[in-house]
Motif scaffolding. Structure first.
Motif, PDB file in Angstrom:
ATOM      1  N   PRO A 319      -1.762   4.353  15.794  1.00 39.22           N
ATOM      2  CA  PRO A 319      -0.629   4.828  14.997  1.00 39.22           C
ATOM      3  C   PRO A 319       0.444   5.552  15.800  1.00 39.22           C
ATOM      4  CG  PRO A 319      -2.684   5.948  14.372  1.00 39.22           C
ATOM      5  CD  PRO A 319      -3.055   4.859  15.308  1.00 39.22           C
ATOM      6  N   HIS A 320       0.104   6.026  16.997  1.00 39.90           N
ATOM      7  CA  HIS A 320       1.139   6.679  17.801  1.00 39.90           C
ATOM      8  C   HIS A 320       1.979   5.667  18.580  1.00 39.90           C
ATOM      9  CE1 HIS A 320      -0.324  10.507  16.615  1.00 39.90           C
ATOM     10  NE2 HIS A 320      -1.542  10.212  17.025  1.00 39.90           N
ATOM     11  N   HIS A 321       1.570   4.408  18.541  1.00 36.15           N
ATOM     12  CA  HIS A 321       2.378   3.346  19.148  1.00 36.15           C
ATOM     13  C   HIS A 321       3.275   2.791  18.046  1.00 36.15           C
ATOM     14  CE1 HIS A 321      -0.021   3.259  22.909  1.00 36.15           C
ATOM     15  NE2 HIS A 321      -0.893   3.837  22.091  1.00 36.15           N
ATOM     16  N   ARG A 322       4.355   3.502  17.819  1.00 36.34           N
ATOM     17  CA  ARG A 322       5.154   3.300  16.615  1.00 36.34           C
ATOM     18  C   ARG A 322       5.707   1.888  16.482  1.00 36.34           C
ATOM     19  NH1 ARG A 322       8.015   6.285  12.718  1.00 36.34           N
ATOM     20  NH2 ARG A 322       9.938   5.218  12.167  1.00 36.34           N
ATOM     21  N   TYR A 323       6.014   1.261  17.597  1.00 39.62           N
ATOM     22  CA  TYR A 323       6.670  -0.045  17.530  1.00 39.62           C
ATOM     23  C   TYR A 323       5.739  -1.211  17.834  1.00 39.62           C
ATOM     24  CZ  TYR A 323      10.905   2.700  17.186  1.00 39.62           C
ATOM     25  OH  TYR A 323      11.864   3.585  16.768  1.00 39.62           O
ATOM     26  N   THR A 324       4.435  -0.958  17.867  1.00 35.11           N
ATOM     27  CA  THR A 324       3.504  -2.054  18.109  1.00 35.11           C
ATOM     28  C   THR A 324       3.670  -3.138  17.047  1.00 35.11           C
ATOM     29  OG1 THR A 324       1.198  -2.713  18.119  1.00 35.11           O
ATOM     30  CG2 THR A 324       1.712  -0.727  16.884  1.00 35.11           C
ATOM     31  N   HIS A 325       3.785  -4.384  17.483  1.00 36.47           N
ATOM     32  CA  HIS A 325       3.954  -5.464  16.493  1.00 36.47           C
ATOM     33  C   HIS A 325       2.675  -5.707  15.711  1.00 36.47           C
ATOM     34  CE1 HIS A 325       1.676  -8.023  19.230  1.00 36.47           C
ATOM     35  NE2 HIS A 325       1.561  -8.862  18.248  1.00 36.47           N
ATOM     36  N   TRP A 326       1.518  -5.229  16.247  1.00 34.81           N
ATOM     37  CA  TRP A 326       0.251  -5.478  15.560  1.00 34.81           C
ATOM     38  C   TRP A 326       0.136  -4.667  14.269  1.00 34.81           C
ATOM     39  CZ3 TRP A 326      -0.614  -5.592  21.093  1.00 34.81           C
ATOM     40  CH2 TRP A 326      -1.207  -6.759  21.554  1.00 34.81           C
ATOM     41  N   ARG A 327       0.804  -3.513  14.257  1.00 38.30           N
ATOM     42  CA  ARG A 327       0.579  -2.538  13.213  1.00 38.30           C
ATOM     43  C   ARG A 327      -0.889  -2.066  13.278  1.00 38.30           C
ATOM     44  NH1 ARG A 327       3.462  -5.510   8.129  1.00 38.30           N
ATOM     45  NH2 ARG A 327       1.841  -7.049   8.465  1.00 38.30           N
ATOM     46  N   GLN A 328      -1.389  -1.387  12.253  1.00 39.81           N
ATOM     47  CA  GLN A 328      -2.786  -0.944  12.268  1.00 39.81           C
ATOM     48  C   GLN A 328      -3.580  -1.704  11.199  1.00 39.81           C
ATOM     49  OE1 GLN A 328      -0.253   1.806  12.094  1.00 39.81           O
ATOM     50  NE2 GLN A 328      -0.229   1.426  14.301  1.00 39.81           N
ATOM     51  N   ALA A 329      -4.881  -1.762  11.387  1.00 39.56           N
ATOM     52  CA  ALA A 329      -5.749  -2.354  10.364  1.00 39.56           C
ATOM     53  C   ALA A 329      -6.157  -1.259   9.390  1.00 39.56           C
ATOM     54  CB  ALA A 329      -6.985  -2.970  11.012  1.00 39.56           C
ATOM     55  N   VAL A 330      -6.170  -1.593   8.112  1.00 41.82           N
ATOM     56  CA  VAL A 330      -6.608  -0.633   7.092  1.00 41.82           C
ATOM     57  C   VAL A 330      -7.615  -1.320   6.182  1.00 41.82           C
ATOM     58  CG1 VAL A 330      -5.912   0.654   5.035  1.00 41.82           C
ATOM     59  CG2 VAL A 330      -4.480   0.710   7.090  1.00 41.82           C
ATOM     60  N   GLN A 331      -8.778  -0.691   6.046  1.00 39.69           N
ATOM     61  CA  GLN A 331      -9.743  -1.213   5.085  1.00 39.69           C
ATOM     62  C   GLN A 331     -10.010  -0.137   4.046  1.00 39.69           C
ATOM     63  OE1 GLN A 331     -13.564  -2.735   6.602  1.00 39.69           O
ATOM     64  NE2 GLN A 331     -14.357  -2.067   4.618  1.00 39.69           N
ATOM     65  N   THR A 332      -9.684  -0.430   2.807  1.00 39.17           N
ATOM     66  CA  THR A 332      -9.921   0.562   1.760  1.00 39.17           C
ATOM     67  C   THR A 332     -11.385   0.481   1.312  1.00 39.17           C
ATOM     68  OG1 THR A 332      -9.310  -0.947  -0.027  1.00 39.17           O
ATOM     69  CG2 THR A 332      -7.537   0.350   0.944  1.00 39.17           C
ATOM     70  N   PHE A 333     -11.874   1.588   0.808  1.00 41.57           N
ATOM     71  CA  PHE A 333     -13.246   1.616   0.290  1.00 41.57           C
ATOM     72  C   PHE A 333     -13.235   1.339  -1.219  1.00 41.57           C
ATOM     73  CE2 PHE A 333     -14.068   4.812   3.900  1.00 41.57           C
ATOM     74  CZ  PHE A 333     -14.402   3.789   4.773  1.00 41.57           C
ATOM     75  N   ASP A 334     -14.331   0.794  -1.726  1.00 43.65           N
ATOM     76  CA  ASP A 334     -14.405   0.468  -3.161  1.00 43.65           C
ATOM     77  C   ASP A 334     -14.205   1.717  -4.017  1.00 43.65           C
ATOM     78  OD1 ASP A 334     -14.790  -2.099  -2.515  1.00 43.65           O
ATOM     79  OD2 ASP A 334     -16.866  -2.234  -3.186  1.00 43.65           O
TER      80      ASP A 334
END
Lengths: 367, 367
Positions: A319-334
């Motif tokens: 998240p500190h790599h603000r311009y990364t084209h990958w963005r971050q992965a997010v997995q929500t919990f049930d």
């Protein structure tokens, strides 16, 4: 294959010997209709072929073939290619690592070349020969053009195939001294990096081949965020219970810029997975402990990787790599998970050849 | 259709009369393999059917059917449904407009129901009968469940079809007094709102039917933004010319949160298109003048809509609506356009039944 789809792009003159006229107009209509049918029938690659000819033959007032062609192309070539090629941090890290790793005379294998950029970097770094592959025909053809335009056609061979279809003695003259690859999604494993590397080590590389990247870590952080939760969870809308819709929830991660959504980190980053690209990593499950640093309700785990590309050269989509084209992965919990500062949370981390999945060990999650 | 796909979900007992055992395991394997093949063959709807049964029969240690089922579901049900149902501004505006429009005893037609929310609001507002349709079978089934769970099964009929397949005397007992619909993408027309409304007015509504929404405007604003440009344009990477890749550029808009990308507005918002949902809007082209308020290089036009839902009730996905699930539409230009404060820029705005396209009138764009 239909007759239309067999028409050669290299000889359009044959199709319109007398210039645009009634016959050409009819052919354009027919090709356009066929292309549209292929597009709606989930055969975008064939639609591209068909619509390219239609666009070539269409009069200047007929924009329909060009529009449909662009829609077909967008199904075949994901938009992230552009952001990826413009990701200066990514490019600079790979450039530095390739210069540090490739030695004059090396045979280099590049897997999943896209625009051909890593192959070009390897060639420029002194490789005597670069073999690179790209599974998507339309992209492989563009990579070939880019290699040519930059004057490296003698050094670089672009093969339109998955790396697992390559054979030494057929596609490569010898096993490669160096592997360079960037087939990583936001959570590292999603683009079949593990099976591709496994096959390459076994079939395509010398025993002491140098790898770019060499290792990777997948990191995670527990997050409280109504905004992220609302992308994958419903309960009540306008007073109606719409929670039945949760049967369609994604049980796997999606990618997003964390900075785009109000959120609060409940833990420091912790390690989820370690990968040594020099050895096989069988599917497995482990328990990871995360230590909340503040009280809160955990909605999701955010994930990102750190690639060790070469000594002193690393690359991350954190998240500190603000311009990364990958963005971050997010997995929500049930269900939301109650966290208390200082009270460790046990997480079950499982992965197969292409996915990482995280869930709380305790099913006693709390709303 | 294969035998597997014909197995009834309503009678799983028939498949496993003696509980999980060797035969069941073999059946699970076979169904899972078939589901995976359907999924990779772009038949996600059929894959869902197959994998649902596999998941039902699988032992607790076998997570593969559930994972594949979730991947198939994600192809059939786009993620934005969740953000949409959680878009409080959207929900509240539609609720207010429906309460203001629907009168006791009305027959209401709702097009593209998703979770069934607008149909529920119409029923709660006093409609004697609500007919609603949803093209995607899996979503239509969920809407039916949600209607039932909220106690409106007597009032609301969910039909699994496109609205253009509905017939008065078959699906609706009479023409409807009110139409409510929310089939709008970020640039208004992308979800076939125009043909659906045209058909409904002609075939399904009373001549004086009340419409929610009644009108709409599409607004635009010229933007300077390297970040937005980099999502759809490449030139040089690591010193190599990769511009050949621009053949894969999107010539149409994509959606994004403007606030996620550094950008500078070069004009005030201006009107691109006006829609009266009570009359047909044939495809057409117009010239629109935009007045730059500062000097700069224009990379794109940002677009969003304003819906007039009912007297005094409007809804927009403009950039100041920070949490709109629609985000904004962005269409980048092929070449940057030099703008000078006070010097009008002429734009060509064309639209057909499902797309708006904007380009500078002058081809003298400048790098």
């Amino acid at each position: 294959m239909t007759q239309q789809a067999e028409l050669s792009m290299s000889d359009p003159g044959r199709l319109a010997p007398a210039g645009p006229g009634p016959d050409t107009a009819e052919l354009v209509r027919s090709l356009t209709a066929r292309g549209e049918a292929l597009l709606h029938g989930s055969a975008a690659g064939e639609a591209v072929e068909c619509l390219r000819i239609a666009r070539m033959l269409a009069g200047p007032g007929d924009e329909r073939p060009a529009r449909l062609l662009n829609r077909a192309i967008r199904q075949v070539v994901p938009r992230w290619h552009f952001a990826m090629m413009n990701d200066h941090e990514r490019n600079a890290a790979y450039e530095e690592a390739i210069i540090a790793t490739v030695r004059p005379g090396d045979v280099v294998l590049d897997i999943g070349t896209g625009s051909g950029l890593l192959a070009l970097l390897a060639a420029k770094a002194g490789a005597s020969m670069v073999i690179t592959c790209e599974a998507e025909p339309v992209i492989a053809a563009a990579a070939q053009q880019i290699v040519l335009a930059n004057g490296y056609a003698d050094t670089i061979t672009v093969i339109n195939a998955r790396s697992t279809a390559l054979r030494v003695g057929v596609d490569l003259p010898t096993r490669a001294d160096v592997l360079v690859t960037e087939i990583f999604d936001c959570a590292l494993l999603g683009e079949h990096a593990l099976p591709a590397l496994e096959h390459a080590r076994r079939e395509l590389l010398t025993p002491d081949a140098r790898l770019v990247p060499r290792h990777a870590r997948l990191l995670g952080q527990l997050v409280e965020s109504d905004r992220l939760r609302s992308h994958n969870n419903v309960s009540v809308a306008c007073g109606f219970d719409v929670s039945t819709f949760n049967q369609f929830r994604s049980t796997e991660y999606f990618s997003t810029y964390l900075h785009s959504h109000d959120h609060r980190m409940l833990t420091a980053p912790f390690e989820l997975l370690k990968v040594d690209f020099g050895t096989d990593l069988p599917a497995g499950t482990s328990e990871v402990s995360a230590l909340p640093v503040s009280d809160g309700m955990c909605d999701a785990v955010a994930m990102w990787f750190e690639l060790d590309l070469a000594p002193g050269v690393s690359l991350s989509n954190g998240p500190h790599h603000r311009y990364t084209h990958w963005r971050q992965a997010v997995q929500t919990f049930d269900t939301r998970l109650r966290c208390e500062a200082g009270l460790p949370v046990a997480l079950n981390v499982s992965h197969d050849q292409e996915r990482v999945h995280v869930r709380p060990c305790s099913p006693t999650a709390d709303w």
